[in-house]
Design an enzyme around this catalytic site. Structure first.
Site, PDB file in Angstrom:
ATOM      1  N   CYS A   1       0.824  -1.114   0.062  1.00 15.43           N
ATOM      2  CA  CYS A   1       0.050  -0.030  -0.003  1.00 15.43           C
ATOM      3  C   CYS A   1       1.025   1.257  -0.117  1.00 15.43           C
ATOM      4  O   CYS A   1       1.615   1.423   0.727  1.00 15.43           O
ATOM      5  CB  CYS A   1      -0.869  -0.106   1.101  1.00 15.43           C
ATOM      6  SG  CYS A   1      -1.793   1.558   1.461  1.00 15.43           S
TER       7      CYS A   1
ATOM      8  N   ASP B   1      -0.959  16.038  -2.330  1.00 16.95           N
ATOM      9  CA  ASP B   1      -1.092  15.275  -3.361  1.00 16.95           C
ATOM     10  C   ASP B   1      -0.342  15.356  -4.727  1.00 16.95           C
ATOM     11  O   ASP B   1      -0.261  16.493  -5.380  1.00 16.95           O
ATOM     12  CB  ASP B   1      -2.790  15.558  -3.653  1.00 16.95           C
ATOM     13  CG  ASP B   1      -3.507  14.299  -4.613  1.00 16.95           C
ATOM     14  OD1 ASP B   1      -2.480  13.622  -5.344  1.00 16.95           O
ATOM     15  OD2 ASP B   1      -4.515  14.368  -4.641  1.00 16.95           O
TER      16      ASP B   1
ATOM     17  N   GLY C   1     -11.764   6.751  -2.864  1.00 11.85           N
ATOM     18  CA  GLY C   1     -10.813   5.693  -2.667  1.00 11.85           C
ATOM     19  C   GLY C   1     -10.663   4.589  -3.710  1.00 11.85           C
ATOM     20  O   GLY C   1     -10.377   3.529  -3.387  1.00 11.85           O
TER      21      GLY C   1
ATOM     22  N   HIS D   1      -8.605   8.103   2.552  1.00  7.83           N
ATOM     23  CA  HIS D   1      -7.830   9.172   2.438  1.00  7.83           C
ATOM     24  C   HIS D   1      -9.020  10.384   2.178  1.00  7.83           C
ATOM     25  O   HIS D   1     -10.043  10.088   1.278  1.00  7.83           O
ATOM     26  CB  HIS D   1      -6.671   9.355   1.360  1.00  7.83           C
ATOM     27  CG  HIS D   1      -7.084   8.721  -0.024  1.00  7.83           C
ATOM     28  ND1 HIS D   1      -7.310   7.547  -0.420  1.00  7.83           N
ATOM     29  CD2 HIS D   1      -7.402   9.294  -1.170  1.00  7.83           C
ATOM     30  CE1 HIS D   1      -7.674   7.172  -1.492  1.00  7.83           C
ATOM     31  NE2 HIS D   1      -7.961   8.419  -2.052  1.00  7.83           N
TER      32      HIS D   1
ATOM     33  N   HIS E   1      -9.289  13.802   0.385  1.00 12.62           N
ATOM     34  CA  HIS E   1      -8.771  14.765  -0.527  1.00 12.62           C
ATOM     35  C   HIS E   1      -9.156  16.193  -0.165  1.00 12.62           C
ATOM     36  O   HIS E   1     -10.778  16.347   0.283  1.00 12.62           O
ATOM     37  CB  HIS E   1      -9.307  14.655  -1.886  1.00 12.62           C
ATOM     38  CG  HIS E   1      -8.776  13.384  -2.750  1.00 12.62           C
ATOM     39  ND1 HIS E   1      -7.945  13.478  -3.666  1.00 12.62           N
ATOM     40  CD2 HIS E   1      -9.443  12.676  -2.939  1.00 12.62           C
ATOM     41  CE1 HIS E   1      -7.529  12.298  -4.225  1.00 12.62           C
ATOM     42  NE2 HIS E   1      -8.615  11.566  -3.711  1.00 12.62           N
TER      43      HIS E   1
HETATM   44 ZN    ZN Z   1      -2.216   1.534   3.669  1.00  9.94          ZN
END
Ligand code: ZN
Length: 135
Positions: free
Chosen positions: A3, A29, A86, A93, A95
């Site tokens: 990941c 980002d 996602g 996460h 944004h």
């Molecule tokens: Zn992760």
């Protein structure tokens, strides 16, 4: 586990960090929709935000609020938007996007992670501006 966000947490992948504590990491980002687009993640690998434990959830949303104020102050967008989708990376996460147009956060390019990649120099400069702003 393969990941990329877990690797960023472990500092095995580089990132331009804006904020970090025991639960949360916020960083630039690399495929921003607009300058100032940041990602906020819990340090624990949980694919969906609704499965976060209460502590991580509150930590992530609390820092999202604070960093949104900073982004609003620097970039003066029409709105600061939050997207949790996602499809791109299966690690929760948020944004945080300074929105200059109404469809900034609903564009297909964003959801499919096809935004152009920004160079590191630019991202690191923007990260420094966000870190430095006083509310
Ligand atoms: Zn992760």
């Amino acid at each position: 586990m393969d990941c990329v966000f877990c690797k960023i947490v472990k500092k095995e992948e580089p990132s331009n960090i804006i904020y970090e504590d025991d639960e949360v990491l916020a960083f630039m980002d690399i495929h921003p929709i607009n300058e100032g687009d940041i990602l906020i993640i819990p340090k624990s690998h949980v694919p969906d935000f609704y499965n976060l434990n209460e502590k991580d959830y509150l930590a992530v949303t609390g820092i999202a609020k604070e960093l949104s104020k900073k982004i609003n102050k620097i970039f003066k967008p029409k709105k600061v938007g939050v997207v949790i989708a996602g499809f791109d990376v299966p690690h929760t996460h948020l944004h945080i996007v300074p929105m200059h147009d109404e469809d900034d956060i609903t564009s297909r390019k964003l959801l499919e992670n096809k935004m152009p990649k920004f160079n590191n120099k630019q991202l690191s400069k923007t990260a420094e501006r966000i870190r430095g702003v006083k509310l």
